[in-house]
Design a protein around this motif. Sequence first.
Motif, PDB file in Angstrom:
ATOM      1  N   UNK A  22       1.051  -1.198   0.015  1.00  0.00           N
ATOM      2  CA  UNK A  22       0.041  -0.050   0.057  1.00  0.00           C
ATOM      3  C   UNK A  22       0.807   1.145  -0.013  1.00  0.00           C
ATOM      4  N   UNK A  23       0.273   2.200  -0.641  1.00  0.00           N
ATOM      5  CA  UNK A  23       1.353   3.533  -0.884  1.00  0.00           C
ATOM      6  C   UNK A  23       0.443   4.660  -0.337  1.00  0.00           C
ATOM      7  N   UNK A  24       0.929   5.557   0.462  1.00  0.00           N
ATOM      8  CA  UNK A  24       0.206   6.483   0.747  1.00  0.00           C
ATOM      9  C   UNK A  24       0.348   7.780  -0.342  1.00  0.00           C
ATOM     10  N   UNK A  25      -1.000   7.728  -1.135  1.00  0.00           N
ATOM     11  CA  UNK A  25      -1.122   8.608  -2.216  1.00  0.00           C
ATOM     12  C   UNK A  25      -2.017   9.771  -1.994  1.00  0.00           C
ATOM     13  N   UNK A  26      -2.403   9.955  -0.641  1.00  0.00           N
ATOM     14  CA  UNK A  26      -3.605  10.816  -0.393  1.00  0.00           C
ATOM     15  C   UNK A  26      -3.252  12.383  -0.557  1.00  0.00           C
ATOM     16  N   UNK A  27      -1.985  12.809  -0.729  1.00  0.00           N
ATOM     17  CA  UNK A  27      -1.734  14.294  -0.481  1.00  0.00           C
ATOM     18  C   UNK A  27      -2.245  15.101  -1.704  1.00  0.00           C
ATOM     19  N   UNK A  28      -2.768  14.742  -2.865  1.00  0.00           N
ATOM     20  CA  UNK A  28      -3.169  15.556  -3.945  1.00  0.00           C
ATOM     21  C   UNK A  28      -4.547  15.152  -4.215  1.00  0.00           C
ATOM     22  N   UNK A 252       7.510   4.827 -13.626  1.00  0.00           N
ATOM     23  CA  UNK A 252       6.012   5.181 -13.964  1.00  0.00           C
ATOM     24  C   UNK A 252       6.240   6.715 -14.258  1.00  0.00           C
ATOM     25  N   UNK A 253       5.236   7.045 -15.223  1.00  0.00           N
ATOM     26  CA  UNK A 253       5.091   8.546 -15.603  1.00  0.00           C
ATOM     27  C   UNK A 253       4.049   8.929 -14.414  1.00  0.00           C
ATOM     28  N   UNK A 254       4.458   9.543 -13.291  1.00  0.00           N
ATOM     29  CA  UNK A 254       3.503  10.056 -12.305  1.00  0.00           C
ATOM     30  C   UNK A 254       2.966  11.284 -12.592  1.00  0.00           C
ATOM     31  N   UNK A 255       1.751  11.961 -12.109  1.00  0.00           N
ATOM     32  CA  UNK A 255       1.459  12.989 -12.450  1.00  0.00           C
ATOM     33  C   UNK A 255       1.380  13.853 -11.008  1.00  0.00           C
ATOM     34  N   UNK A 256       1.958  15.156 -11.252  1.00  0.00           N
ATOM     35  CA  UNK A 256       1.888  15.937  -9.979  1.00  0.00           C
ATOM     36  C   UNK A 256       0.577  16.715  -9.707  1.00  0.00           C
ATOM     37  N   UNK A 257       0.430  17.568  -8.956  1.00  0.00           N
ATOM     38  CA  UNK A 257      -0.714  18.101  -8.525  1.00  0.00           C
ATOM     39  C   UNK A 257      -1.365  18.967  -9.341  1.00  0.00           C
ATOM     40  N   UNK A 258      -0.353  19.447 -10.153  1.00  0.00           N
ATOM     41  CA  UNK A 258      -0.739  20.607 -11.453  1.00  0.00           C
ATOM     42  C   UNK A 258      -0.906  19.813 -12.549  1.00  0.00           C
ATOM     43  N   UNK A 259      -0.830  18.479 -12.525  1.00  0.00           N
ATOM     44  CA  UNK A 259      -1.023  17.658 -13.824  1.00  0.00           C
ATOM     45  C   UNK A 259       0.126  17.458 -14.834  1.00  0.00           C
ATOM     46  N   UNK A 299       0.493  10.800 -21.296  1.00  0.00           N
ATOM     47  CA  UNK A 299       0.544   9.674 -20.738  1.00  0.00           C
ATOM     48  C   UNK A 299       0.776   9.598 -19.334  1.00  0.00           C
ATOM     49  N   UNK A 300       0.205   9.031 -18.369  1.00  0.00           N
ATOM     50  CA  UNK A 300       0.530   8.752 -16.935  1.00  0.00           C
ATOM     51  C   UNK A 300       0.357   7.258 -16.483  1.00  0.00           C
ATOM     52  N   UNK A 301       1.348   6.659 -15.698  1.00  0.00           N
ATOM     53  CA  UNK A 301       1.113   5.398 -15.569  1.00  0.00           C
ATOM     54  C   UNK A 301       2.556   4.655 -15.753  1.00  0.00           C
ATOM     55  N   UNK A 311      -5.506   5.633  -6.953  1.00  0.00           N
ATOM     56  CA  UNK A 311      -6.455   5.948  -8.140  1.00  0.00           C
ATOM     57  C   UNK A 311      -7.180   7.494  -8.108  1.00  0.00           C
ATOM     58  N   UNK A 312      -7.619   7.508  -7.019  1.00  0.00           N
ATOM     59  CA  UNK A 312      -8.212   8.875  -6.482  1.00  0.00           C
ATOM     60  C   UNK A 312      -7.167  10.153  -6.926  1.00  0.00           C
ATOM     61  N   UNK A 313      -6.117   9.960  -6.160  1.00  0.00           N
ATOM     62  CA  UNK A 313      -4.979  10.786  -6.683  1.00  0.00           C
ATOM     63  C   UNK A 313      -4.691  11.135  -7.888  1.00  0.00           C
ATOM     64  N   UNK A 314      -4.612  10.213  -8.753  1.00  0.00           N
ATOM     65  CA  UNK A 314      -4.214  10.134 -10.101  1.00  0.00           C
ATOM     66  C   UNK A 314      -5.237  10.855 -10.934  1.00  0.00           C
ATOM     67  N   UNK A 315      -6.475  10.261 -10.584  1.00  0.00           N
ATOM     68  CA  UNK A 315      -7.472  10.378 -11.787  1.00  0.00           C
ATOM     69  C   UNK A 315      -8.260  11.954 -11.358  1.00  0.00           C
ATOM     70  N   UNK A 316      -7.942  12.442 -10.114  1.00  0.00           N
ATOM     71  CA  UNK A 316      -8.190  13.891  -9.715  1.00  0.00           C
ATOM     72  C   UNK A 316      -7.441  14.756 -10.495  1.00  0.00           C
ATOM     73  N   UNK A 317      -6.377  14.467 -10.461  1.00  0.00           N
ATOM     74  CA  UNK A 317      -5.295  15.319 -11.268  1.00  0.00           C
ATOM     75  C   UNK A 317      -5.424  15.370 -12.928  1.00  0.00           C
ATOM     76  N   UNK A 318      -5.558  13.961 -13.165  1.00  0.00           N
ATOM     77  CA  UNK A 318      -5.858  13.933 -14.622  1.00  0.00           C
ATOM     78  C   UNK A 318      -6.869  14.392 -15.320  1.00  0.00           C
ATOM     79  N   UNK A 319      -8.165  14.362 -14.692  1.00  0.00           N
ATOM     80  CA  UNK A 319      -9.263  14.633 -15.210  1.00  0.00           C
ATOM     81  C   UNK A 319      -9.267  16.132 -15.594  1.00  0.00           C
TER      82      UNK A 319
END
Length: 702
Positions: A22-28, A252-259, A299-301, A311-319
């Motif tokens: 498990x990864x703590x991914x909640x920050x964004x 992986x290509x991660x996504x920042x809070x600014x996308x 591309x992200x992933x 998923x919540x962190x990544x998709x919130x930024x990606x959308x």
Amino acid sequence: MQQYSNSTKPKPAPSHQMDSSSVDSSADVAISESVVNKPTAMRLFSEIPTSRPTTPLLDTINSPADLKPLNQQQLLTLADELREYLLYSAGQSGGHFGANLGVVELTIALHYLLDTPKDKLVWDVGHQAYAHKVLTGRRDRLSTIRSKQGLTAFPERQESEYDTFGVGHSSTSISAGLGMSLALRHLKSDAKVACVIGDGAMTGGMAFEALNDAVQQDADLLVVLNDNDMSISCSIGGFSRHLAMLWESGYQVDITAKGKPKLTHRPEMPLSERRARHSALRDIPKVADNLFKAIGFSYFGPFDGHDLPELLRVLECAKNVSGPVLVHVYTTKGKGFIPAEGDPVKYHAISKILQQPEAQQAQSEATKPVVKKKYSQVFGEFLCDKAAVDNKLIAITPAMEEGSGMTEFAQQYPEQFFDVAIAEQHAVTLAAGMATLDVKPIVAIYSTFLQRGYDQLIHDVALQNLDVTFGIDRAGLVGEDGATHAGVFDLAYMRCVPNLVIATPKDENECYHLLNTCYDYKGATAVRYPRGTGPGVEITKPAQNYEVGKAVVDAVYQAQDSAQNSNSQKLALLAFGPMAATADAAAKALMAETDLQGPAEISVVNMRWVKPLDTQLIDELIAKGYTHIVTLEEHAVMGGAGSAVNEYLLNHTSGIEQQLDIKNIGIADEFIAHGSHDEQLADCGLDVAGVTSQLRRLFAAQ
């Protein structure tokens, strides 16, 4: 039985597997109420519940709006309850299984973050949409799925406002979603569009056409690639290898809070391996250099598709990223159900659990049904037998090895077997190319999927009069899969094509020999046969060849009643395919009705061939004084085999057809809703009772 796991297990790649944590991914991510840093372990199950599980949180979710107040821990609890409920419901109704378990977290995340139905969520194929149905107000009806008047097997626009596009065939979601995005742009709407497509569906050509056009249009479109290394069987080909490379790279290509993109190690990779790979970062294939980025997508992933906080962190930024965006997530087909994770092919779909295991074991041998061969098994048996004596045989399938009965052939003759992934157009033209040289290709394809290769059937095979055989499975009505998978148009779209011979076997034995006949025929041929088992007719060997275009009179019935004996009316039932058995039963029933002023004689004809049609036999029947000709087919009446008979009678019988009563019995001009195959036949008047009733009315009107 349930178990608990402290980690998720990412998708299996061909040569590399690692445990993930498990990864703590909640920050964004903006999650209401408290944010949980360490998610609760996912529940694992080893048995399908036979009674409805207790799901207090799921029971409060009647629309995606009910997700919005939940905190992260509640969403994780919801995922466990939803997975258990899917297990229970699938056991009650049967149906698609593994893919649905694999997208539980993804479905929750998308509906939590999107404002559906204003925002448009488009599913590809629909094998993975059961969780979506549950969260969009259909929870208590899920056990009716695939049954008559119950929920459809796939998303359907008429069923729910949350089903944005009707699906059933693969690779359509990006095209449909792009259409929605461009329409919303034209309407000046700020609604978002997200498409979920599997790695198997991504091999379909139109998916790449849509990706290309999305970049051309600079469309605001979010594509979520659900990569589970599977379609129905394991994904294959260069695209699958490309996805495996992205996974195996360890990055992986991660996504920042600014996308913005940021190249990182995947978080579940052990620290020691991260350090070891860091020094070689410039020397390995980077996930930043991938197919999607190359054509113009952001591309992200790849991300763990079972890590809900991530998923919540990544998709919130990606959308919120403008332009075409692709988020690559990896999932496990059958996730959370241990047997399905171990055998995802077997658990692609399951049948209803009708009895407890103890009751099944106690069932006596006397009450067990006689085992009959499926038509797909007959096809597979023919392939193996023919390949044993002819090494020129080449078998091709567009991702339907198991469904088409080709597994044993693939094992015995791997160099003569080609699974081309979900690419029906390519499969047909591949066969055409092979046929220009000294080999003999057979294309195994479902009737409903051959529709996708129609231009290739005409232009690449028939126009060039190439020697290709088509084994057309699932011809006719297909029961619970419904209208999207029904093979009820193939005779109409094939028989108008020059140079194409079409056979319709009535049983397993005839199917085997017609396959052999068409294989040996020098030219383009098609053998269409139904889904499921035949009547149980034993196959006689060795294979023989039937005369092309020659029908068989199966039975002639004379009236026993004196009133009928004095009648000059005679009825010919021209039956195509398995309808021969129905015609025979209906003829017997009609002759047994002593109060009917019916025909003095009925001939039941197994037509066997739609093209060429046995016109000589038709002429002989007319010459013998037959007054009524009725055709029977499990196919649309418009343009079908009956139409072929009508055309002949109209154009080649010098007006004698005016003395005939002609009736075509088949499927009316409508799409037939899902239900059991028997229910569908009854609804169409194609069961014995329905056919008998139609014949009775025909003579009652005299």
